[in-house]
Scaffold this motif. Structure first.
Motif, mmCIF file in Angstrom:
data_model
loop_
_atom_site.group_PDB
_atom_site.id
_atom_site.type_symbol
_atom_site.label_atom_id
_atom_site.label_comp_id
_atom_site.label_asym_id
_atom_site.label_seq_id
_atom_site.Cartn_x
_atom_site.Cartn_y
_atom_site.Cartn_z
ATOM 1 N N THR A 106 14.536 -7.002 46.914
ATOM 2 C CA THR A 106 15.763 -6.038 47.341
ATOM 3 C C THR A 106 16.397 -6.802 48.646
ATOM 4 O O THR A 106 15.581 -7.361 49.436
ATOM 5 N N PHE A 107 17.591 -6.836 48.543
ATOM 6 C CA PHE A 107 18.220 -7.461 49.694
ATOM 7 C C PHE A 107 19.702 -6.934 49.939
ATOM 8 O O PHE A 107 20.606 -6.476 49.021
ATOM 9 N N GLU A 108 20.311 -6.975 51.199
ATOM 10 C CA GLU A 108 21.554 -6.734 51.527
ATOM 11 C C GLU A 108 21.975 -7.713 52.553
ATOM 12 O O GLU A 108 21.361 -8.189 52.947
ATOM 13 N N THR A 109 23.346 -7.636 52.770
ATOM 14 C CA THR A 109 24.016 -8.604 53.556
ATOM 15 C C THR A 109 24.969 -7.943 54.463
ATOM 16 O O THR A 109 25.377 -6.657 53.915
ATOM 17 N N ASP A 110 25.337 -8.317 55.469
ATOM 18 C CA ASP A 110 26.271 -7.868 56.423
ATOM 19 C C ASP A 110 27.526 -8.539 56.141
ATOM 20 O O ASP A 110 27.536 -9.475 56.154
ATOM 21 N N SER A 111 28.542 -7.538 55.810
ATOM 22 C CA SER A 111 29.992 -8.087 55.491
ATOM 23 C C SER A 111 30.332 -8.759 54.402
ATOM 24 O O SER A 111 31.489 -8.709 53.885
ATOM 25 N N LYS B 77 25.916 -16.045 56.926
ATOM 26 C CA LYS B 77 25.633 -14.805 56.470
ATOM 27 C C LYS B 77 24.344 -14.041 56.658
ATOM 28 O O LYS B 77 23.354 -14.862 56.941
ATOM 29 N N THR B 78 24.306 -12.938 57.120
ATOM 30 C CA THR B 78 23.062 -12.135 57.590
ATOM 31 C C THR B 78 22.467 -11.406 56.320
ATOM 32 O O THR B 78 23.141 -10.641 55.794
ATOM 33 N N VAL B 79 21.358 -11.913 56.061
ATOM 34 C CA VAL B 79 20.538 -11.332 54.806
ATOM 35 C C VAL B 79 19.378 -10.531 55.437
ATOM 36 O O VAL B 79 18.473 -10.889 56.022
ATOM 37 N N HIS B 80 19.205 -9.231 54.751
ATOM 38 C CA HIS B 80 18.127 -8.151 54.936
ATOM 39 C C HIS B 80 17.447 -8.034 53.780
ATOM 40 O O HIS B 80 18.117 -7.714 52.725
ATOM 41 N N TYR B 81 16.032 -8.485 53.536
ATOM 42 C CA TYR B 81 15.307 -8.766 52.264
ATOM 43 C C TYR B 81 13.844 -8.155 52.329
ATOM 44 O O TYR B 81 13.441 -8.229 53.486
ATOM 45 N N VAL B 82 13.496 -7.651 51.310
ATOM 46 C CA VAL B 82 12.091 -7.801 50.977
ATOM 47 C C VAL B 82 11.760 -8.550 49.517
ATOM 48 O O VAL B 82 12.409 -8.054 48.589
ATOM 49 N N ILE B 83 11.006 -9.333 49.420
ATOM 50 C CA ILE B 83 10.360 -10.013 48.028
ATOM 51 C C ILE B 83 8.800 -9.738 48.214
ATOM 52 O O ILE B 83 8.249 -9.958 49.182
ATOM 53 N N ASP B 84 8.650 -9.047 47.102
ATOM 54 C CA ASP B 84 7.172 -8.722 46.828
ATOM 55 C C ASP B 84 6.628 -9.540 45.565
ATOM 56 O O ASP B 84 7.427 -9.886 44.689
ATOM 57 N N ILE B 85 5.421 -9.908 45.794
ATOM 58 C CA ILE B 85 4.690 -10.681 44.630
ATOM 59 C C ILE B 85 3.697 -9.782 43.755
ATOM 60 O O ILE B 85 2.437 -9.421 44.582
ATOM 61 N N GLU C 72 17.763 1.528 61.388
ATOM 62 C CA GLU C 72 16.492 1.938 61.762
ATOM 63 C C GLU C 72 15.432 1.663 60.390
ATOM 64 O O GLU C 72 14.527 1.069 60.574
ATOM 65 N N ARG C 73 15.928 1.472 59.160
ATOM 66 C CA ARG C 73 15.001 1.262 58.028
ATOM 67 C C ARG C 73 14.857 -0.337 58.192
ATOM 68 O O ARG C 73 13.806 -0.776 57.900
ATOM 69 N N LEU C 74 15.816 -1.009 58.369
ATOM 70 C CA LEU C 74 15.688 -2.324 58.741
ATOM 71 C C LEU C 74 14.677 -2.900 59.541
ATOM 72 O O LEU C 74 13.693 -3.625 59.257
ATOM 73 N N SER C 75 14.451 -2.062 60.388
ATOM 74 C CA SER C 75 13.591 -2.416 61.560
ATOM 75 C C SER C 75 12.080 -2.252 61.219
ATOM 76 O O SER C 75 11.112 -2.964 61.446
ATOM 77 N N THR C 76 11.862 -1.685 59.987
ATOM 78 C CA THR C 76 10.444 -1.413 59.488
ATOM 79 C C THR C 76 10.256 -1.844 58.132
ATOM 80 O O THR C 76 9.134 -2.081 57.857
ATOM 81 N N THR C 77 11.380 -1.977 57.347
ATOM 82 C CA THR C 77 10.761 -2.494 56.003
ATOM 83 C C THR C 77 11.562 -3.773 55.565
ATOM 84 O O THR C 77 11.047 -4.223 54.459
ATOM 85 N N TYR C 78 12.443 -4.459 56.247
ATOM 86 C CA TYR C 78 13.258 -5.511 55.734
ATOM 87 C C TYR C 78 13.049 -6.513 56.690
ATOM 88 O O TYR C 78 12.746 -6.402 57.878
ATOM 89 N N ILE C 79 12.937 -7.989 56.339
ATOM 90 C CA ILE C 79 13.046 -8.939 56.924
ATOM 91 C C ILE C 79 14.708 -9.354 57.064
ATOM 92 O O ILE C 79 15.325 -9.385 55.953
ATOM 93 N N THR C 80 14.997 -9.829 58.351
ATOM 94 C CA THR C 80 16.363 -10.203 58.560
ATOM 95 C C THR C 80 16.702 -11.930 58.633
ATOM 96 O O THR C 80 15.661 -12.337 59.685
#
Length: 375
Positions: A295-300, A354-362, A262-270
């Motif tokens: 901030t990023f995470e990956t699946d597996s 690899k599946t990456v979920h990320y937020v990059i801010d400037i 649920e968090r990924l759907s609103t805050t992360y780009i995949t």
């Protein structure tokens, strides 16, 4: 703080000789002298330099009269805190709902300097309490415990460079002028935004200070630790203790009960990075001192991460990250204007995408917002 060992006793004597010209130095305790020495790894010259700079700072900032200073009346409610009790050794315990503090409000109102002085006063009150507890217990109490409740701390606080600089200024003042006074610190309900802030704070803090700070997200993680290290009778009920009195709100924690999906759907780009491939993001930085946060995470599986300047110069070396185990959080200060390339590198993996979920801010030094990355 533990008293000096045999080696340190001799070093303290040398330190005293170096500061004997300072008024009242004969009344300094060994613990007080030792705090400056330990902060500089027992290097007498560096400790004396730190101590003398503190004397100048106290004079310039009129710290001896800070307890008499009257802060703006709304500060007392906007930036609430409480010294709730003491641990078994008499160290004061302070709780501050930092996540609820709208520091940007003060900065926008032209009250940044007043906020900084307010924090100077906060620390002065803590040290008044250590003196009181020293007299009461008949032994020196020189340290304190702090619990920062980060619930509701939002990215809005980090989208203003002036607000970030104010927070960093407070941390820098503490590190430079109150060595070895923190016994332990707990940041609770500390989610992604706080992790970004902490990555900015870490360069200002010594390894000794960082080693005393524990960071937790969910209450089931931090409450047992608090109760193990602090008397339940000294903690409010919302922190797992039995203490009554004024309640400090721990607020609502965004996403606390929401799943990662649920968090990924609103805050992360995949994005999926194919086997043997790279995924690259390009950012135009127009001002030096712009900060890139991520901030990023990956699946597996893991992924490599790097930042290049104008494509050719690697300013953040490629590092393979176990982001399938722990969320990767960090920031980079751009010293030059130009094109920056943020890369998720999967070229070393010939078989697996690899599946990456990320937020990059400037974070721009001149603009009052953060530009969110887009795919």
């Amino acid at each position: 703080m533990a008293g000096p060992n045999i080696e340190e006793i001799n070093i303290v004597k040398h330190f005293r000789n170096e500061i004997c010209d300072v008024e009242g130095s004969k009344e300094f305790t060994d613990i007080y002298c030792l705090s400056w020495l330990r902060a500089r790894d027992l290097d007498i010259e560096k400790a004396v330099d730190m101590f003398r700079k503190n004397l100048e700072w106290r004079k310039d900032q009129d710290i001896d009269n800070v307890l008499d200073w009257e802060p703006p009346s709304h500060f007392l409610s906007d930036y609430d805190y409480e010294i709730v009790g003491e641990d078994d050794e008499g160290r004061p315990i302070m709780i501050a709902p930092f996540g609820e503090w709208d520091i940007r409000k003060a900065v926008s109102a032209g009250e940044a300097k007043a906020f900084i002085r307010y924090t100077d006063q906060l620390f002065a009150k803590i040290f008044e309490k250590t003196k009181e507890n020293s007299k009461k217990r008949g032994k020196e109490v020189s340290q304190f415990v702090v619990i920062y409740d980060m619930a509701n701390f939002s990215m809005r606080q980090l989208t203003s460079i002036a607000t970030v600089n104010t927070i960093l200024s407070v941390a820098g003042r503490f590190e430079a002028n109150y060595p070895e006074t923190l016994y332990s610190g707990y940041a609770v309900n500390a989610y992604r935004v706080f992790q970004i802030l902490f990555s900015m704070l870490k360069p200002l803090l010594s390894p000794r200070t960082i080693g005393k700070i524990q960071i937790f997200t969910k209450p089931e993680k931090w409450q047992p630790v608090l109760l193990q290290n602090l008397p339940p009778t000294q903690l409010p009920k919302e922190f797992g203790g039995t203490r009554g009195g004024r309640r400090i709100s721990i607020g609502h924690i965004p996403h606390r009960d929401r799943s990662f999906t649920e968090r990924l759907s609103t805050t992360y780009i995949t994005v999926e990075v194919g086997a043997g491939k790279k995924f690259e993001l390009e950012f135009t930085v127009t001002q030096p001192q712009t900060r890139i946060t991520w901030t990023f995470e990956t699946d597996s599986y893991d992924i490599a991460f790097s930042i290049n300047f104008n494509r050719e110069e690697e300013v953040l070396p490629t590092k393979k990250c176990d982001s399938h185990i722990n969320e990767e959080i960090g920031n980079f200060l751009c010293e030059k204007a130009g094109e920056y390339f943020v890369t998720f590198d999967n070229t070393y993996s010939k078989m697996r995408a690899k599946t990456v979920h990320y937020v990059i801010d400037i974070l721009s030094p001149d603009e009052d917002y953060i530009k969110i990355s887009t795919a």
